[in-house]
Motif scaffolding. Structure first.
Motif, PDB file in Angstrom:
ATOM      1  N   GLY A 162     -11.170 103.726 -47.600  1.00  0.00           N
ATOM      2  CA  GLY A 162     -10.006 104.461 -48.089  1.00  0.00           C
ATOM      3  C   GLY A 162      -8.703 103.908 -47.536  1.00  0.00           C
ATOM      4  O   GLY A 162      -7.694 103.824 -48.241  1.00  0.00           O
ATOM      5  N   PHE A 163      -8.735 103.504 -46.269  1.00  0.00           N
ATOM      6  CA  PHE A 163      -7.547 102.906 -45.649  1.00  0.00           C
ATOM      7  C   PHE A 163      -7.357 101.463 -46.100  1.00  0.00           C
ATOM      8  O   PHE A 163      -6.250 101.038 -46.404  1.00  0.00           O
ATOM      9  CB  PHE A 163      -7.646 102.964 -44.122  1.00  0.00           C
ATOM     10  CG  PHE A 163      -7.326 104.318 -43.577  1.00  0.00           C
ATOM     11  CD1 PHE A 163      -6.031 104.640 -43.219  1.00  0.00           C
ATOM     12  CD2 PHE A 163      -8.316 105.282 -43.439  1.00  0.00           C
ATOM     13  CE1 PHE A 163      -5.725 105.896 -42.716  1.00  0.00           C
ATOM     14  CE2 PHE A 163      -8.026 106.534 -42.950  1.00  0.00           C
ATOM     15  CZ  PHE A 163      -6.726 106.856 -42.590  1.00  0.00           C
ATOM     16  N   GLN A 164      -8.458 100.714 -46.138  1.00  0.00           N
ATOM     17  CA  GLN A 164      -8.380  99.304 -46.509  1.00  0.00           C
ATOM     18  C   GLN A 164      -7.806  99.142 -47.919  1.00  0.00           C
ATOM     19  O   GLN A 164      -7.028  98.244 -48.178  1.00  0.00           O
ATOM     20  CB  GLN A 164      -9.762  98.672 -46.417  1.00  0.00           C
ATOM     21  CG  GLN A 164      -9.773  97.167 -46.587  1.00  0.00           C
ATOM     22  CD  GLN A 164     -11.159  96.612 -46.358  1.00  0.00           C
ATOM     23  OE1 GLN A 164     -12.147  97.185 -46.800  1.00  0.00           O
ATOM     24  NE2 GLN A 164     -11.236  95.490 -45.671  1.00  0.00           N
ATOM     25  N   GLN A 165      -8.171 100.049 -48.817  1.00  0.00           N
ATOM     26  CA  GLN A 165      -7.690  99.990 -50.201  1.00  0.00           C
ATOM     27  C   GLN A 165      -6.375 100.741 -50.385  1.00  0.00           C
ATOM     28  O   GLN A 165      -5.888 100.879 -51.492  1.00  0.00           O
ATOM     29  CB  GLN A 165      -8.767 100.538 -51.129  1.00  0.00           C
ATOM     30  CG  GLN A 165     -10.026  99.714 -51.102  1.00  0.00           C
ATOM     31  CD  GLN A 165     -11.180 100.392 -51.810  1.00  0.00           C
ATOM     32  OE1 GLN A 165     -10.994 101.242 -52.657  1.00  0.00           O
ATOM     33  NE2 GLN A 165     -12.388 100.008 -51.449  1.00  0.00           N
ATOM     34  N   GLY A 181      -3.307 108.230 -42.706  1.00  0.00           N
ATOM     35  CA  GLY A 181      -3.848 109.034 -41.614  1.00  0.00           C
ATOM     36  C   GLY A 181      -3.434 110.488 -41.675  1.00  0.00           C
ATOM     37  O   GLY A 181      -4.250 111.393 -41.496  1.00  0.00           O
ATOM     38  N   GLU A 182      -2.156 110.736 -41.953  1.00  0.00           N
ATOM     39  CA  GLU A 182      -1.688 112.120 -42.002  1.00  0.00           C
ATOM     40  C   GLU A 182      -2.332 112.898 -43.145  1.00  0.00           C
ATOM     41  O   GLU A 182      -2.548 114.110 -43.027  1.00  0.00           O
ATOM     42  CB  GLU A 182      -0.161 112.209 -42.049  1.00  0.00           C
ATOM     43  CG  GLU A 182       0.516 111.395 -43.114  1.00  0.00           C
ATOM     44  CD  GLU A 182       0.906 109.991 -42.658  1.00  0.00           C
ATOM     45  OE1 GLU A 182       1.731 109.396 -43.349  1.00  0.00           O
ATOM     46  OE2 GLU A 182       0.385 109.480 -41.660  1.00  0.00           O
ATOM     47  N   ASP A 183      -2.669 112.214 -44.243  1.00  0.00           N
ATOM     48  CA  ASP A 183      -3.351 112.891 -45.356  1.00  0.00           C
ATOM     49  C   ASP A 183      -4.722 113.403 -44.914  1.00  0.00           C
ATOM     50  O   ASP A 183      -5.084 114.553 -45.185  1.00  0.00           O
ATOM     51  CB  ASP A 183      -3.535 111.940 -46.541  1.00  0.00           C
ATOM     52  CG  ASP A 183      -2.226 111.403 -47.093  1.00  0.00           C
ATOM     53  OD1 ASP A 183      -1.198 112.103 -46.992  1.00  0.00           O
ATOM     54  OD2 ASP A 183      -2.235 110.279 -47.616  1.00  0.00           O
ATOM     55  N   LEU A 184      -5.468 112.531 -44.233  1.00  0.00           N
ATOM     56  CA  LEU A 184      -6.803 112.942 -43.775  1.00  0.00           C
ATOM     57  C   LEU A 184      -6.716 114.017 -42.706  1.00  0.00           C
ATOM     58  O   LEU A 184      -7.507 114.957 -42.703  1.00  0.00           O
ATOM     59  CB  LEU A 184      -7.581 111.746 -43.237  1.00  0.00           C
ATOM     60  CG  LEU A 184      -8.350 110.934 -44.269  1.00  0.00           C
ATOM     61  CD1 LEU A 184      -9.140 109.831 -43.605  1.00  0.00           C
ATOM     62  CD2 LEU A 184      -9.267 111.792 -45.092  1.00  0.00           C
ATOM     63  N   ARG A 185      -5.753 113.897 -41.811  1.00  0.00           N
ATOM     64  CA  ARG A 185      -5.607 114.915 -40.760  1.00  0.00           C
ATOM     65  C   ARG A 185      -5.283 116.281 -41.356  1.00  0.00           C
ATOM     66  O   ARG A 185      -5.762 117.305 -40.867  1.00  0.00           O
ATOM     67  CB  ARG A 185      -4.563 114.477 -39.739  1.00  0.00           C
ATOM     68  CG  ARG A 185      -5.167 113.554 -38.682  1.00  0.00           C
ATOM     69  CD  ARG A 185      -4.237 113.295 -37.533  1.00  0.00           C
ATOM     70  NE  ARG A 185      -3.172 112.359 -37.853  1.00  0.00           N
ATOM     71  CZ  ARG A 185      -3.328 111.054 -37.990  1.00  0.00           C
ATOM     72  NH1 ARG A 185      -4.514 110.524 -37.825  1.00  0.00           N
ATOM     73  NH2 ARG A 185      -2.310 110.271 -38.270  1.00  0.00           N
ATOM     74  N   ALA A 216     -10.554 107.719 -38.856  1.00  0.00           N
ATOM     75  CA  ALA A 216      -9.231 107.822 -39.485  1.00  0.00           C
ATOM     76  C   ALA A 216      -8.128 107.429 -38.510  1.00  0.00           C
ATOM     77  O   ALA A 216      -7.183 106.732 -38.883  1.00  0.00           O
ATOM     78  CB  ALA A 216      -9.005 109.238 -40.009  1.00  0.00           C
ATOM     79  N   THR A 217      -8.257 107.838 -37.269  1.00  0.00           N
ATOM     80  CA  THR A 217      -7.255 107.494 -36.259  1.00  0.00           C
ATOM     81  C   THR A 217      -7.214 105.982 -36.047  1.00  0.00           C
ATOM     82  O   THR A 217      -6.137 105.374 -36.029  1.00  0.00           O
ATOM     83  CB  THR A 217      -7.554 108.218 -34.934  1.00  0.00           C
ATOM     84  OG1 THR A 217      -7.505 109.626 -35.170  1.00  0.00           O
ATOM     85  CG2 THR A 217      -6.560 107.840 -33.850  1.00  0.00           C
ATOM     86  N   ASP A 218      -8.387 105.367 -35.901  1.00  0.00           N
ATOM     87  CA  ASP A 218      -8.427 103.912 -35.706  1.00  0.00           C
ATOM     88  C   ASP A 218      -7.973 103.164 -36.959  1.00  0.00           C
ATOM     89  O   ASP A 218      -7.270 102.164 -36.875  1.00  0.00           O
ATOM     90  CB  ASP A 218      -9.827 103.461 -35.307  1.00  0.00           C
ATOM     91  CG  ASP A 218     -10.187 103.869 -33.889  1.00  0.00           C
ATOM     92  OD1 ASP A 218      -9.263 104.183 -33.099  1.00  0.00           O
ATOM     93  OD2 ASP A 218     -11.387 103.896 -33.571  1.00  0.00           O
ATOM     94  N   ALA A 219      -8.373 103.661 -38.126  1.00  0.00           N
ATOM     95  CA  ALA A 219      -7.978 103.007 -39.378  1.00  0.00           C
ATOM     96  C   ALA A 219      -6.476 103.130 -39.608  1.00  0.00           C
ATOM     97  O   ALA A 219      -5.825 102.178 -40.035  1.00  0.00           O
ATOM     98  CB  ALA A 219      -8.760 103.594 -40.550  1.00  0.00           C
ATOM     99  N   ALA A 220      -5.917 104.283 -39.300  1.00  0.00           N
ATOM    100  CA  ALA A 220      -4.465 104.452 -39.434  1.00  0.00           C
ATOM    101  C   ALA A 220      -3.734 103.528 -38.463  1.00  0.00           C
ATOM    102  O   ALA A 220      -2.622 103.086 -38.748  1.00  0.00           O
ATOM    103  CB  ALA A 220      -4.076 105.904 -39.185  1.00  0.00           C
ATOM    104  N   GLY A 221      -4.384 103.211 -37.348  1.00  0.00           N
ATOM    105  CA  GLY A 221      -3.810 102.289 -36.373  1.00  0.00           C
ATOM    106  C   GLY A 221      -4.027 100.837 -36.731  1.00  0.00           C
ATOM    107  O   GLY A 221      -3.624  99.946 -36.003  1.00  0.00           O
TER     108      GLY A 221
END
Length: 171
Positions: free
Chosen positions: A26-29, A34-38, A57-62
């Motif tokens: 989801g992040f890669q594409q 991150g805020e959406d998932l949170r 999600a935290t790591d992917a947002a980072g």
């Protein structure tokens, strides 16, 4: 809502690895932030795999956008190494934006995690050109195939630790 769909798919996945892959994709594409998932997770406190989804999600947002990059980040943390900047943007020699998988800025050490697509000769040549540009600028570049992170994690960490120490990391 893409974020809710990703959370639902991750909690319904057959395994934790599948759930991690769904969130990372989801992040890669660039489907989700991150805020959406949170926001979704905040509304669902009793969600199955909540902690796993939040962590990915935290790591992917980072900046860790693939499973291999998430695996690498986990190895770095478990080894007690400094945490790198992920998906750092830089301009190549022709001015195009490029993303570096992991960058230990203070020591100018780059790590690139290569999936199967990097075996194509055109992709390999593009990787080599980018790596050469980094070397010309004075940075160190380590490359690891994604499978090595799982099959030979101790070797990966040993090489990374050696590169960081040679670059001045006190360790």
């Amino acid at each position: 809502m893409p974020a809710r769909s990703i959370v639902d798919a991750a909690q319904w996945a057959g395994t934790d690895a599948e759930a991690r892959a769904i969130v990372a994709a989801g992040f890669q594409q660039r489907i989700v932030r991150g805020e959406d998932l949170r926001e979704v997770l905040d509304r669902m406190p009793r969600l199955r795999r909540r902690k796993l989804i939040l962590g990915v999600a935290t790591d992917a947002a980072g900046g860790a956008h693939s499973l291999a990059e998430l695996d690498f980040l986990g190895l770095v943390r478990r080894a007690g190494l400094p945490e790198p900047i992920r998906q750092m943007i830089r301009r190549d020699a022709s001015g195009r934006r490029r993303y570096l998988d992991a960058y230990f800025e203070e020591w100018r050490v780059h790590v690139e995690i290569d999936g199967g697509q990097h075996l194509d000769p055109r992709a390999a040549w593009a990787d080599m050109r980018r790596q050469n540009d980094l070397w010309v600028e004075g940075d160190r570049v380590l490359r690891f195939p994604s499978w090595a992170l799982r099959a030979h994690p101790a070797e990966v960490i040993a090489q990374l630790r050696a590169a960081l120490r040679r670059a001045g990391w006190p360790g």
